[in-house]
Design a protein around this motif. Sequence first.
Motif, PDB file in Angstrom:
ATOM      1  N   GLU A   1      25.552  23.642 -13.454  1.00 42.82           N
ATOM      2  CA  GLU A   1      24.917  23.709 -12.138  1.00 42.82           C
ATOM      3  C   GLU A   1      23.654  24.576 -12.130  1.00 42.82           C
ATOM      4  OE1 GLU A   1      26.138  25.044  -7.659  1.00 42.82           O
ATOM      5  OE2 GLU A   1      27.617  23.899  -8.806  1.00 42.82           O
TER       6      GLU A   1
ATOM      7  N   TRP B   1      21.986  16.721  -5.273  1.00 43.11           N
ATOM      8  CA  TRP B   1      22.985  15.657  -5.185  1.00 43.11           C
ATOM      9  C   TRP B   1      22.567  14.457  -6.032  1.00 43.11           C
ATOM     10  CZ3 TRP B   1      22.687  10.704  -3.023  1.00 43.11           C
ATOM     11  CH2 TRP B   1      23.911  10.033  -2.889  1.00 43.11           C
TER      12      TRP B   1
ATOM     13  N   ALA C   1      22.090  11.341   0.735  1.00 41.74           N
ATOM     14  CA  ALA C   1      22.844  12.514   0.299  1.00 41.74           C
ATOM     15  C   ALA C   1      23.704  13.014   1.456  1.00 41.74           C
ATOM     16  CB  ALA C   1      21.892  13.625  -0.154  1.00 41.74           C
TER      17      ALA C   1
ATOM     18  N   LYS D   1      22.545  22.409   1.457  1.00 44.00           N
ATOM     19  CA  LYS D   1      22.735  23.402   0.397  1.00 44.00           C
ATOM     20  C   LYS D   1      21.374  23.932  -0.077  1.00 44.00           C
ATOM     21  CE  LYS D   1      25.828  23.708  -3.515  1.00 44.00           C
ATOM     22  NZ  LYS D   1      26.693  22.988  -4.436  1.00 44.00           N
TER      23      LYS D   1
ATOM     24  N   TYR E   1      25.515  18.485   1.083  1.00 39.74           N
ATOM     25  CA  TYR E   1      24.584  18.713  -0.022  1.00 39.74           C
ATOM     26  C   TYR E   1      23.178  18.975   0.494  1.00 39.74           C
ATOM     27  CZ  TYR E   1      27.809  17.542  -3.763  1.00 39.74           C
ATOM     28  OH  TYR E   1      28.856  17.549  -4.646  1.00 39.74           O
ATOM     29  N   ARG E   2      22.753  18.168   1.491  1.00 39.47           N
ATOM     30  CA  ARG E   2      21.395  18.347   2.018  1.00 39.47           C
ATOM     31  C   ARG E   2      21.190  19.756   2.545  1.00 39.47           C
ATOM     32  NH1 ARG E   2      20.675  14.368   6.336  1.00 39.47           N
ATOM     33  NH2 ARG E   2      22.774  13.659   5.951  1.00 39.47           N
TER      34      ARG E   2
ATOM     35  N   SER F   1      26.001  15.460 -13.986  1.00 39.15           N
ATOM     36  CA  SER F   1      27.021  16.400 -13.528  1.00 39.15           C
ATOM     37  C   SER F   1      27.557  17.284 -14.653  1.00 39.15           C
ATOM     38  CB  SER F   1      28.180  15.651 -12.857  1.00 39.15           C
ATOM     39  OG  SER F   1      28.765  14.735 -13.770  1.00 39.15           O
TER      40      SER F   1
ATOM     41  N   THR G   1      22.846  15.297  -9.735  1.00 39.76           N
ATOM     42  CA  THR G   1      24.262  15.395 -10.092  1.00 39.76           C
ATOM     43  C   THR G   1      24.913  14.022 -10.221  1.00 39.76           C
ATOM     44  OG1 THR G   1      24.430  17.545  -9.010  1.00 39.76           O
ATOM     45  CG2 THR G   1      26.490  16.351  -9.373  1.00 39.76           C
ATOM     46  N   ASN G   2      24.615  13.123  -9.282  1.00 39.39           N
ATOM     47  CA  ASN G   2      25.285  11.816  -9.223  1.00 39.39           C
ATOM     48  C   ASN G   2      24.509  10.677  -9.864  1.00 39.39           C
ATOM     49  OD1 ASN G   2      27.756  12.460  -7.594  1.00 39.39           O
ATOM     50  ND2 ASN G   2      26.151  13.302  -6.294  1.00 39.39           N
TER      51      ASN G   2
END
Length: 171
Positions: free
Chosen positions: A129, A110, A49, A56, A53-54, A125, A113-114
């Motif tokens: 959120e 992350w 990631a 966050k 992102y990490r 995604s 999401t991905n």
Amino acid sequence: MKSQIAFLTIAAGFLTASITLAQRNISSDAGAAPAANNTRTHESVLTKAPEKYRAKPNPLATDPTAAAAGKILFEQHCVECHGQAAEGSHWGPSLRREEVQNAQPGAIFWLVTNGVVRHGMPVWSKLPEPQRWQIISYIKSLGLPAVMPDGKAELSPAPNPQPATAVSPRR
């Protein structure tokens, strides 16, 4: 009569080929651990990631209803692959493993999401959120399995967080 014999011969050939292919798949999978025990796939992706992102934080980490809402979403979207108590299955790894429970919430965000499409994890995604963060709150609420004196892990039942409803996307 000749056409029936020809048809039966062709059908028998297809059946034999199908059985042979199935046996090859079974024997090649026999030495492989199921996805639930193969932790390298998702955990190694967690380490990939991006730093942004990490770092966050989960904006719902202090929301007492986020984990309950995440459980509802988990049951709708994740149980099929990760199991009712997130213990993993043939299709998806356990989310109670140390690597997942110790991962930074942003790294899990992350990954959710991905996705990991090449290993069957869909991209989420399009899920709003806040709902992705609720799922992460639920996953983090699970904790690590208890280790028994014999060294085997025992899963406690998935927690029943405070009742809540999943966040609906704003329109």
